[in-house]
Design a protein around this motif. Sequence first.
Motif, mmCIF file in Angstrom:
data_model
loop_
_atom_site.group_PDB
_atom_site.id
_atom_site.type_symbol
_atom_site.label_atom_id
_atom_site.label_comp_id
_atom_site.label_asym_id
_atom_site.label_seq_id
_atom_site.Cartn_x
_atom_site.Cartn_y
_atom_site.Cartn_z
ATOM 1 N N LEU A 35 4.459 9.340 2.842
ATOM 2 C CA LEU A 35 3.416 9.330 3.873
ATOM 3 C C LEU A 35 2.044 8.992 3.300
ATOM 4 O O LEU A 35 1.107 8.744 4.046
ATOM 5 C CB LEU A 35 3.373 10.676 4.597
ATOM 6 C CG LEU A 35 4.649 11.026 5.359
ATOM 7 C CD1 LEU A 35 4.508 12.380 6.015
ATOM 8 C CD2 LEU A 35 4.961 9.964 6.395
ATOM 9 N N ASP A 36 1.931 8.994 1.993
ATOM 10 C CA ASP A 36 0.655 8.558 1.433
ATOM 11 C C ASP A 36 0.579 7.038 1.392
ATOM 12 O O ASP A 36 -0.490 6.466 1.473
ATOM 13 C CB ASP A 36 0.458 9.119 0.023
ATOM 14 C CG ASP A 36 -0.985 8.926 -0.426
ATOM 15 O OD1 ASP A 36 -1.881 9.120 0.424
ATOM 16 O OD2 ASP A 36 -1.218 8.576 -1.588
ATOM 17 N N LYS A 37 1.728 6.396 1.306
ATOM 18 C CA LYS A 37 1.727 4.932 1.310
ATOM 19 C C LYS A 37 1.785 4.388 2.728
ATOM 20 O O LYS A 37 1.314 3.286 2.990
ATOM 21 C CB LYS A 37 2.930 4.417 0.521
ATOM 22 C CG LYS A 37 2.786 4.572 -0.980
ATOM 23 C CD LYS A 37 3.340 3.338 -1.679
ATOM 24 C CE LYS A 37 3.327 3.485 -3.174
ATOM 25 N NZ LYS A 37 4.537 4.192 -3.649
ATOM 26 N N CYS A 38 2.386 5.148 3.638
ATOM 27 C CA CYS A 38 2.507 4.680 5.019
ATOM 28 C C CYS A 38 1.122 4.492 5.608
ATOM 29 O O CYS A 38 0.306 5.409 5.587
ATOM 30 C CB CYS A 38 3.292 5.686 5.858
ATOM 31 S SG CYS A 38 3.271 5.282 7.617
ATOM 32 N N THR A 39 0.867 3.297 6.143
ATOM 33 C CA THR A 39 -0.452 3.041 6.721
ATOM 34 C C THR A 39 -0.430 3.143 8.242
ATOM 35 O O THR A 39 -1.440 2.944 8.894
ATOM 36 C CB THR A 39 -0.962 1.633 6.341
ATOM 37 O OG1 THR A 39 -0.077 0.662 6.908
ATOM 38 C CG2 THR A 39 -1.012 1.455 4.845
ATOM 39 N N GLY A 40 0.734 3.383 8.820
ATOM 40 C CA GLY A 40 0.829 3.497 10.281
ATOM 41 C C GLY A 40 0.772 2.168 10.993
ATOM 42 O O GLY A 40 0.420 2.093 12.158
ATOM 43 N N CYS A 41 1.151 1.086 10.307
ATOM 44 C CA CYS A 41 0.883 -0.257 10.831
ATOM 45 C C CYS A 41 1.858 -0.743 11.891
ATOM 46 O O CYS A 41 1.666 -1.823 12.446
ATOM 47 C CB CYS A 41 0.848 -1.244 9.680
ATOM 48 S SG CYS A 41 2.491 -1.628 9.026
ATOM 49 N N ALA A 43 4.791 -2.081 11.598
ATOM 50 C CA ALA A 43 5.704 -3.170 11.235
ATOM 51 C C ALA A 43 7.148 -2.706 11.291
ATOM 52 O O ALA A 43 8.031 -3.420 11.772
ATOM 53 C CB ALA A 43 5.376 -3.691 9.835
ATOM 54 N N GLN A 215 12.980 -2.650 4.838
ATOM 55 C CA GLN A 215 12.843 -4.006 4.331
ATOM 56 C C GLN A 215 11.446 -4.554 4.573
ATOM 57 O O GLN A 215 10.861 -5.190 3.719
ATOM 58 C CB GLN A 215 13.891 -4.904 5.007
ATOM 59 C CG GLN A 215 14.058 -6.273 4.371
ATOM 60 C CD GLN A 215 12.934 -7.227 4.702
ATOM 61 O OE1 GLN A 215 12.364 -7.173 5.783
ATOM 62 N NE2 GLN A 215 12.602 -8.089 3.769
ATOM 63 N N THR A 216 10.914 -4.294 5.766
ATOM 64 C CA THR A 216 9.671 -4.958 6.142
ATOM 65 C C THR A 216 8.422 -4.171 5.773
ATOM 66 O O THR A 216 7.330 -4.704 5.808
ATOM 67 C CB THR A 216 9.684 -5.286 7.648
ATOM 68 O OG1 THR A 216 8.891 -6.451 7.861
ATOM 69 C CG2 THR A 216 9.133 -4.142 8.482
ATOM 70 N N CYS A 217 8.570 -2.906 5.423
ATOM 71 C CA CYS A 217 7.403 -2.033 5.232
ATOM 72 C C CYS A 217 6.394 -2.664 4.266
ATOM 73 O O CYS A 217 6.699 -2.889 3.099
ATOM 74 C CB CYS A 217 7.834 -0.678 4.700
ATOM 75 S SG CYS A 217 6.415 0.387 4.363
ATOM 76 N N PRO A 218 5.177 -2.960 4.758
ATOM 77 C CA PRO A 218 4.200 -3.678 3.937
ATOM 78 C C PRO A 218 3.794 -2.946 2.661
ATOM 79 O O PRO A 218 3.371 -3.577 1.713
ATOM 80 C CB PRO A 218 2.999 -3.844 4.866
ATOM 81 C CG PRO A 218 3.576 -3.787 6.227
ATOM 82 C CD PRO A 218 4.722 -2.807 6.136
ATOM 83 N N THR A 219 3.911 -1.624 2.653
ATOM 84 C CA THR A 219 3.556 -0.911 1.427
ATOM 85 C C THR A 219 4.796 -0.332 0.747
ATOM 86 O O THR A 219 4.675 0.436 -0.200
ATOM 87 C CB THR A 219 2.571 0.234 1.720
ATOM 88 O OG1 THR A 219 3.155 1.062 2.726
ATOM 89 C CG2 THR A 219 1.243 -0.284 2.201
#
Lengths: 281, 740, 207
Positions: A35-41, A43, A215-219
């Motif tokens: 959850l620190d890498k998750c930006t909530g974007c 995708a 697969q798609t997670c930008p971070t």
Amino acid sequence: MSLKNVLENWSDYRKGHEQGGHHDYEHMWVMAVDLDKCTGCNACSVACYAENNLAVVGKERMMKGQGMHWLRVERYWDEPQIGGDDGQFQSAGGSFLPMMCQHCNAATCEPVCPVAATYHTPDGLNAQVYNRCIGSRYCSNNCPYRLRYFNFFSYYEESWPEPLNQQLNPDLSVRDKGVMEKCTFCVQRIRTAKDTARREGRAVQDGDAVTACAQTCPTQAIVFGDMLDKESRVSKIWAKQQVELGKTKQVKANPELRGYRILEGLNTDPCIMYLDRVREV
Amino acid sequence: MSGNDINRRDFLKFMGLGGAGAVTLSGCDMPTTVTLEEGKEEVVSYLAPEEYVIPGIGVWYASTCQQCPSGCGVHGRVREGRVLKLEGNPDSPVNAGVLCQMGQASLQGHYNPDRITKPMVRKGGNLTEVSWEEAIELVNSKVGAANGKVAMLTGAMSGHQAELMDTYLAKIGGKDHFVYETINNAVAEAVNAEMFGSAQPRYNLDKAGAVLSFGADFLATWVSPMHFSQQYAKFRTGNRGVLIAVEPNMSLTGANADMWVPAKPGTEGVIALGVANVLISKKMVDGSVLPVDALATISQYGVDKVTAETGVGGDVLVRIATYLKERSPSLVLAGASAQSNTGGSQVVAAVNALNILLGNVGKTIGAEDAFPVKSLAPRRGSSAALAAFAKGADAGDYEVAFIYNTNPLYSAPAGLELNGKLAKVGLKVALSMFPDETTLAADVVLPLASPYEDWGTQVPGYLPSEGGLNVQQPLMRPLYSTVKGLGDVLLVLAKAAGAEELNQYADFYAYLQAGFAAMPASIKGGMSDAEFWSKSRQKGFVAVANSQGSLNVKVGDLAQVADKAGSDFPMHLAPAARAGMYDGRNANLPWLQEQPDPITKVFWDSWAELHPSTAAKLGVKEGDFIRVESAQGSLEVQVYVYKGVHPDVVAVPMGRGHDEYGRFASREKGVNPLKLIGGDVDAKSGELALYSTKVRVSKTGRSAEMPRLGGSESQVGRRLVSTVSADVYRRTEGGGNNVA
Amino acid sequence: MLNIRIVSKLFDSGMRVVSRRRGLMALLMACCLGLGSGVAQAEVPNAVAPKGTHSGEHVPQPIDFPHDIHADINGINCMYCHTYARRSKVAGIPPTSKCMGCHSVIATDKPRIQQLTEYWEKNEPPRWKKVHDVPDFVHFTHEKHLQRFVFENEGMNVENVDQVCAFCHGDVKKMTVAEKTKPLTMGFCVRCHEANEGPSDCWHCHK
């Protein structure tokens, strides 16, 4: 597991997880979400729509809570662990939480299904068999995470006006009204990975099966893999965080480690571990 | 599941674009709810497939996403002749395998039910379907008679299509190619060119220990979001950098910040100079790297003055300065809300000066890599281009205007009065896929193939190291036989205009192939033409050893432009850009309409963001409709109240409120904040000042339930998203401790 | 020789899964009753009769393709044309180019071949009608079945693959246009899966 098996081993089946589960597991697919890498974007959520034939229901139905987002990104404004938000501003940003079916090993949805349309597979997945489902919605009512989605209407009739329907993934069905659905950990992708490995005469390797969201997670905040493969990236993350499956309460040698499972105390034994969000305080 | 090892050669032989051997394969294994009745479903075989094409097994082909100008590489999963799913190309230097929501949803543009399928010409006031021949003939005759009074108005472009467009324009004696993007980095590009000698320097977030973003939403809309998202992931591992965001309302990047500071649009420069002032006065940095004039300016922005002008307290300035210094090297960025102001250039100048002061130049800010083949280099978009076009159109400079990949009638600020000016152009030719506002106002509409049906190349506007020329290749045969690729249309037009050197090319595919053969040997790397062409398509891009420029630091006047005071319109309007709807181009994609906005969780509709204190003063609560009025007009919209917006700001994100644009954009209309924006520009760069418009907000008395994802906004004490302090993180996982 | 234990009587009248909206109750009852007694029921009271038929209804095709001439008289192996069967979930209709590989020289005077040639010259494959169909919520893969019963089946000769195909497709060798002669219902599948210890996990076959 066949229905016969479910019925004959019902009590084992419900109690089994704390002793490592009733099944002889072939795989145990799990996730780790940082959850620190998750930006909530979002995708991941859109990738899920693309992969899993999720219906678009429109504003009115979304407002009634009928959205079919198998993976929804929740956002909270408060931060109970680091002490409230009494200031004038939202000074440490928001808290994002991607929520998809937690594939609980002691899933509360499974025992309440009157027709065993939802059950646990030998891959450790919480399965939903659409053609068996009769739409009682007991499972959804019993899910503490609210991650099951019911087809109240034939959403597909309006969701894919031609030629949008040509995008539909033939590897899974289009669900009609009266059927419950939810995140499957992209079982069709797991199936393809297993088939490919079998065709090539080898075992399934880490990274062969990846869910659309991971697969798609930008971070690359989402890591997916097989817990039974001790060398897989995800099982190393779980081990490093000292979080174990089959426990109601984790006993960590280092209690400061970030890994936790949501509502673990309910004894659902979820297969998704989250890692704490981090902020400078 | 990835198919990067699939030999991509001869793809077209069976996909039909190559002429012979066409195939249709609809109906085969298409999911429907019809089942189990023999003789009801059709199965259509391939005509003459390649050996590796097996029904029932997906094959992945490389192409390039066109949904925004950052140029991410994609792999498309093709099965039975249909493209089903996109994933990032793992080899792409831009996005390394990941893709944002817009890229994922771009398939819905390709399969959109509202695509234009036939050429149209305005006859007796109405657009009427005609043949391609008739439409092209009309265009040719008007262009022939225009004496070079022709303009191109396009979105960001690059590669061989841009090259061909230049050839065509030169042939017909036109010289005006206006490249317009609503969401751009143009003010910073102008200032960077002046201060660093590099319009788009390279940023290394992953090397920074602290990032201070003045409205640069690098995780969602700024410059190259997927590239920066990957850098961000590295930035957050190991010793975990600190992210500080200063902006009028919370962007996605702001929502991920350790420290979020509200600022009125246009005051960011004052805050930047305030931070510089603290750094110097507290002797944290050596001021002598800046010229004396600059230091004199900085010394005027003492804490008290900054606090008085911006409301940002001295303690906040000190905290920011300390982070920037202690976590050096740092990086300071300026995005739309900071740039897009009447004093935007000055804000960027202050931000750049802060970078210089902190010693970031050469560490986290590197020299730009220029793409070596000039004719293919990116034409980055600006809004000054639109203003210049509008001016030319108004002056009657254009008999013919081609409009491609942009929808200015929707996105132009009201203050530009584009409708009337565009009407003065004799013949407006829209090269378009969708019936958007601009297309429907055109006199000739030429239906284009979708990016996944067409050939092309792109050079990303922001070129990462190892970056190069992206190849855009069709992932399937066009859904409609009556649409044409942009390159093919340009080729036909250019040939008709007498570009004899193009006669050797039967189609754009041939032109492109020749273009690859003509690349310098340094790019081809010793491969034969055939091998190079094949490899490039297989890989999806051509890596290029870019010429490395150098940064020459030059600091000019840093004084900030004061805000225009006006009591009639006391509030600032923030027309925020969000990934998803973006600049409005994605409003016809139902997946994105249905995605709750990351910050407010609103779907399918527009909203206005207000701070609780402002809402209380107005007497409104969530779901109430407010009226937002500017000198240009007014709109009514529902309110979302939260603490992520400056009390003097009302934020209405752009992207919705289309008059035209197909069924999904018009199902729930929403509002378009750009229609409240005046014609102010940044004096230095000429860029439209989208954040300078002042508004008045009032209560309407109407109220309705907010179309927002349900559930509590508070965790009610549960451990849902748990937060720990960075100290704990560093203790347990910092440095080399990290597994993930 | 064939290593498939063929179950003598297939319970084929009740377990037909039809389109969800119409057949939900039928399905439910069939499930419950079938399981309640522990053995599969040959007749399920009140069940809705399956839609379509498996008694060999003639499906008109764009060209009356003679399976008998190809597979029986000329003895061509099924997998010569249905070449994807061993590699993919679908057996696939052969590409038109494959037909033309022979029929650009063989029997070019026959009306059916002339029909085919017309399609080929128009660059347009014939639109065949599906005869053997399973519901869309079923994941069936030819590849695995061929692996199990042909390639990994001791004593099974690839030349005799038609016997394996015939288990689900009937004796296509004796037909002109293929006709459905087996029910292809869940009961039909499960009988064989139980007899041959095939997977019984629901998600193996349901998608």
